[in-house]
Design an enzyme around this catalytic site. Structure first.
Site, PDB file in Angstrom:
ATOM      1  CG  ASN A   1     -14.184  60.679  -2.115  1.00 54.04           C
ATOM      2  OD1 ASN A   1     -15.100  59.697  -1.898  1.00 54.04           O
ATOM      3  ND2 ASN A   1     -14.392  62.234  -1.749  1.00 54.04           N
ATOM      4  CD1 TRP A   2     -11.489  55.568  -3.988  1.00 53.97           C
ATOM      5  CD2 TRP A   2     -12.186  53.474  -4.947  1.00 53.97           C
ATOM      6  NE1 TRP A   2     -10.849  54.432  -3.659  1.00 53.97           N
ATOM      7  CE2 TRP A   2     -11.055  53.144  -3.994  1.00 53.97           C
ATOM      8  CE3 TRP A   2     -13.644  52.667  -5.665  1.00 53.97           C
ATOM      9  CZ2 TRP A   2     -11.275  51.882  -3.778  1.00 53.97           C
ATOM     10  CZ3 TRP A   2     -13.248  50.992  -5.260  1.00 53.97           C
ATOM     11  CH2 TRP A   2     -11.983  51.197  -4.319  1.00 53.97           C
ATOM     12  CE  LYS A   3     -13.350  63.561  -4.805  1.00 56.37           C
ATOM     13  NZ  LYS A   3     -13.249  65.057  -4.604  1.00 56.37           N
TER      14      LYS A   3
ATOM     15  CG  HIS B   1     -16.639  65.729   0.398  1.00 57.22           C
ATOM     16  ND1 HIS B   1     -16.333  66.019  -0.985  1.00 57.22           N
ATOM     17  CD2 HIS B   1     -14.937  65.289  -0.103  1.00 57.22           C
ATOM     18  CE1 HIS B   1     -15.493  66.726  -1.304  1.00 57.22           C
ATOM     19  NE2 HIS B   1     -14.852  65.234  -0.934  1.00 57.22           N
TER      20      HIS B   1
ATOM     21  CD  GLU C   1     -11.428  66.335   2.174  1.00 59.57           C
ATOM     22  OE1 GLU C   1     -10.680  65.740   1.314  1.00 59.57           O
ATOM     23  OE2 GLU C   1     -12.407  66.412   1.499  1.00 59.57           O
TER      24      GLU C   1
ATOM     25  N   GLY D   1      -9.297  68.738  -5.289  1.00 58.34           N
ATOM     26  CA  GLY D   1      -8.864  68.339  -7.128  1.00 58.34           C
ATOM     27  C   GLY D   1      -8.532  69.501  -7.984  1.00 58.34           C
TER      28      GLY D   1
ATOM     29  CB  SER E   1      -4.576  69.037  -4.090  1.00 62.38           C
ATOM     30  OG  SER E   1      -5.308  68.936  -5.250  1.00 62.38           O
TER      31      SER E   1
ATOM     32  N   GLY F   1      -8.562  61.900  -2.838  1.00 66.85           N
ATOM     33  CA  GLY F   1      -9.448  61.706  -3.788  1.00 66.85           C
ATOM     34  C   GLY F   1      -8.707  61.396  -4.765  1.00 66.85           C
TER      35      GLY F   1
END
Ligand code: PGA
Length: 248
Positions: free
Chosen positions: A9-11, A93, A165, A171, A211, A232
């Site tokens: 997930n490149w956000k 998400h 998640e 993150g 993470s 991520g």
């Protein structure tokens, strides 16, 4: 039996040339990888260009608006993302739930619209820190699934992927322990059995996200109910993403 999946997930990261470089690097190294489905969820503006690169990586969209077309300035419809070669979509998400107020009923609409366009929903669920601290994470996550996913019939639920998640792990560098991940994944599978049946429960891939990185993926993926990861930060570096893919 069920698929092993590693999804990046490149956000809202990377400029155009960086996105192409990352996608190309991962593609090149994937030649030797077997039995793992690899997905990338780039910012939508790059998907058309990335779809021209021959690759084993499946392309997913981080977001879409669940209408066919119309006066929704700034939005991208389900039909439009399908049309540019997307196969998977992220739904639920925690960042979309928290910052863009996507609630249970809107997420249900997104699930239905994705399936109408033969897109695979990667449905994200997970509890915030205060819920875990009050020991109500199982009820909380079960409710997210009941409200937005478990209305599906037996045929459609099997087209979905679930990603657990925990919000406190996203993150933050604070990964769920192997035991915490496995406990929730096993619970999700037991709810699939309760709402559907054992065969369906055994067939749906449940990914862990939060993470997850090259150092902890092997341990997390060794759990019987963890079928891969939604990654991520560690997905933005080809070497670490590849290491995660090779952690099975
Ligand atoms: P992270 O993000 O790996 O950077 O924690 C995971 C996600 O939000 O999907």
């Amino acid at each position: 039996m069920r698929k092993k999946i590693v999804a990046g997930n490149w956000k809202m990261n990377l400029l155009n040339a960086e996105a192409i470089k990352l996608f190309t690097e991962i593609t090149t190294s994937l030649a030797t990888v077997k039995n793992v489905e690899v997905l990338a969820f780039p910012p939508s503006i790059y998907i058309s260009e990335l779809s021209l690169i021959e690759s084993k990586i499946g392309l997913g969209a981080q977001n879409f608006y669940p209408k066919d077309k119309g006066a929704f300035t700034g939005e991208i419809s389900t039909a439009q993302i399908k049309n540019i070669g997307v196969t998977h979509v992220l739904i639920g998400h925690s960042e979309r739930r928290a910052y863009f107020n996507e609630d249970h009923s809107f997420l249900k609409e997104k699930v239905n619209s994705a399936l109408d366009y033969s897109l695979t929903p990667v449905f994200c669920c997970g509890e915030p820190l205060e819920i875990r601290e009050s020991n109500t994470e199982f009820e909380y996550v079960k409710n997210q699934l009941i409200e937005s996913l478990f209305h599906l019939n037996e045929t459609d639920i099997q087209k979905c992927v679930i990603a657990y998640e925990p919000v406190w792990a996203i993150g933050t560098g604070r990964t769920a322990t192997v035991e915490q991940a496995e406990a929730m994944h096993a619970a999700i599978r037991s709810w699939l059995k309760e709402y559907y049946n054992e065969t369906i429960a055994a067939s749906i891939s449940i990914l862990y996200g939060g993470s997850c990185n090259a150092s902890n993926a092997k341990e997390l993926f060794s759990n019987p109910n963890v079928d891969g990861g939604l990654i991520g930060g560690a997905a933005l570096d080809a070497t670490s993403f590849l290491q995660i893919i090779k952690s099975f």
